[in-house]
Design a protein around this motif. Sequence first.
Motif, short mmCIF file in Angstrom:
data_model
loop_
_atom_site.label_atom_id
_atom_site.label_comp_id
_atom_site.label_asym_id
_atom_site.label_seq_id
_atom_site.Cartn_x
_atom_site.Cartn_y
_atom_site.Cartn_z
N GLU A 136 0.83 -1.21 0.00
CA GLU A 136 0.00 0.00 0.00
C GLU A 136 0.87 1.26 0.00
N SER A 137 1.89 1.27 0.84
CA SER A 137 2.75 2.45 0.91
C SER A 137 3.59 2.60 -0.36
N LEU A 190 2.57 2.17 -3.35
CA LEU A 190 1.75 2.93 -4.30
C LEU A 190 1.86 4.42 -4.04
N VAL A 191 1.90 4.80 -2.76
CA VAL A 191 2.04 6.21 -2.40
C VAL A 191 3.41 6.72 -2.83
N GLY A 192 4.46 5.98 -2.49
CA GLY A 192 5.80 6.40 -2.85
C GLY A 192 5.99 6.53 -4.35
N GLU A 193 5.49 5.56 -5.09
CA GLU A 193 5.65 5.59 -6.55
C GLU A 193 4.94 6.80 -7.15
N ARG A 194 3.78 7.15 -6.60
CA ARG A 194 3.07 8.33 -7.10
C ARG A 194 3.88 9.61 -6.86
N LEU A 195 4.74 9.55 -5.86
CA LEU A 195 5.58 10.71 -5.52
C LEU A 195 6.97 10.63 -6.15
N GLY A 196 7.17 9.67 -7.05
CA GLY A 196 8.42 9.60 -7.79
C GLY A 196 9.50 8.72 -7.19
N ILE A 197 9.14 7.87 -6.22
CA ILE A 197 10.12 7.01 -5.55
C ILE A 197 10.21 5.67 -6.27
N ASP A 198 11.43 5.17 -6.42
CA ASP A 198 11.66 3.84 -6.99
C ASP A 198 11.90 2.84 -5.85
N PHE A 199 11.41 1.64 -6.01
CA PHE A 199 11.60 0.58 -5.03
C PHE A 199 12.38 -0.55 -5.69
N PRO A 200 13.69 -0.59 -5.45
CA PRO A 200 14.54 -1.56 -6.17
C PRO A 200 14.41 -2.99 -5.67
N VAL A 201 13.77 -3.20 -4.52
CA VAL A 201 13.56 -4.55 -4.01
C VAL A 201 12.08 -4.79 -3.79
N THR A 202 11.68 -6.06 -3.71
CA THR A 202 10.29 -6.39 -3.43
C THR A 202 10.04 -6.37 -1.93
N SER A 203 8.77 -6.40 -1.55
CA SER A 203 8.44 -6.44 -0.12
C SER A 203 8.97 -7.73 0.51
N GLU A 204 8.96 -8.83 -0.23
CA GLU A 204 9.51 -10.07 0.30
C GLU A 204 11.02 -9.94 0.56
N GLN A 205 11.72 -9.30 -0.33
CA GLN A 205 13.15 -9.08 -0.13
C GLN A 205 13.41 -8.14 1.04
N ARG A 206 12.54 -7.14 1.18
CA ARG A 206 12.72 -6.20 2.30
C ARG A 206 12.49 -6.90 3.64
N MET A 207 11.53 -7.81 3.70
CA MET A 207 11.31 -8.56 4.94
C MET A 207 12.47 -9.50 5.23
N ALA A 208 13.06 -10.05 4.19
CA ALA A 208 14.24 -10.90 4.38
C ALA A 208 15.40 -10.10 4.96
N MET A 209 15.52 -8.85 4.55
CA MET A 209 16.56 -7.98 5.09
C MET A 209 16.31 -7.71 6.58
N PRO A 252 -6.16 0.33 3.22
CA PRO A 252 -6.97 -0.24 4.30
C PRO A 252 -6.16 -0.87 5.42
N THR A 253 -5.08 -1.56 5.08
CA THR A 253 -4.27 -2.20 6.13
C THR A 253 -3.56 -1.15 6.97
N ILE A 254 -2.95 -0.17 6.31
CA ILE A 254 -2.28 0.90 7.03
C ILE A 254 -3.26 1.65 7.92
N ASP A 255 -4.46 1.93 7.43
CA ASP A 255 -5.44 2.66 8.23
C ASP A 255 -5.84 1.87 9.47
N THR A 256 -6.01 0.55 9.31
CA THR A 256 -6.40 -0.29 10.45
C THR A 256 -5.29 -0.35 11.49
N VAL A 257 -4.06 -0.58 11.04
CA VAL A 257 -2.93 -0.65 11.97
C VAL A 257 -2.72 0.69 12.65
N LEU A 258 -2.88 1.79 11.91
CA LEU A 258 -2.72 3.12 12.51
C LEU A 258 -3.76 3.37 13.60
#
Length: 326
Positions: free
Chosen positions: A241-242, A244-263, A305-311
């Motif tokens: 979800e986040s 999508l927000v970052g990409e709309r603001l011009g941010i690149d994500f060079p790794v996947t969420s699965e790779q980020r969790m592995a880190m 929706p997930t971010i809103d619930t956790v927040l």
Amino acid sequence: MKIAIVGAGAIGGYFGGLLARAGHDVTLIARGAHRDAIRANGLTVESKDERFTTHPACTENPAEAGAQDLVILSLKAPAVPDMAEKMLPLFGPDTAMITAMNGVPYWYFYKHGGPLDGYRIASVDPGDKQWTLIGPQRAIGSVVWVAGAIAAPGVIHHSGGNRLPLGEPDGSRSERVQRFSAALSAAGIDAPVHDNIRQEIWTKLWGNLSYNPVSVLTHGTLEGLSRDPDARRVLGAMMEESKLVGERLGIDFPVTSEQRMAMAEKVGPHKSSMLQDLEGGRPMEIGGLIGVIAELARKLDIPTPTIDTVLALLKTRARVAGTYKD
């Protein structure tokens, strides 16, 4: 160079100690027993490789320090709005400020050039106090890749990392950012200049905005959450979800969420900073780490929706702990 460290705790104290040792005129803004110990015995920085003591000025009142060449703001985000007016005596006409903090800073959309150019972030800067009183033009962005703790009043234990990349909001390699980079580097701090500091901010934020709040709700460590299938589903959904927000603001994500969790799993059984704040009875960085994502998503019409619930649950947990102020 005259340098004030506002928030001379574990991270700010580490930077202040190195800069004072390098010969700069450093003033630490601290309070309580930590301030008293620094005044009496100096500031000691210890790590696995060395231990040294310096004797910078230390005060609770920024007005005693006067105008500076550089201010390094190293407070946690919830403390900054109330501190903004007290900091004003530190600023002369040309004083710059490095925001050495977690999360999205108040100046983020200054000279951004994207769909929210000039937008003032309510969840980070309620009432626009930082933007109005300090001004976005003073800001130099940074991301703190340093770990440490106050081992005892006046003693900083540095446990790892030494990186503080810097960047102008407009991406330029200005004379001032190069001068401050050189001064920090000469003091032993790895402070390269980045053309896109917002990208670096999101590199750290992507993990913080998910792991920090989920750790508060579960009391899980980075390793434990990464290995738990239910937690991974929530963490992954928050990251996507986040993203999508970052990409709309011009941010690149060079790794996947699965790779980020592995880190994150490789970090081991480490408690997040937000969980440590909860356990210590301190206000948590809710606005700067996750509230800001929900706010920006609403502005961009992106469902989270997930971010809103956790927040919502995170705010409730903070209210129960007595540390949340709407």
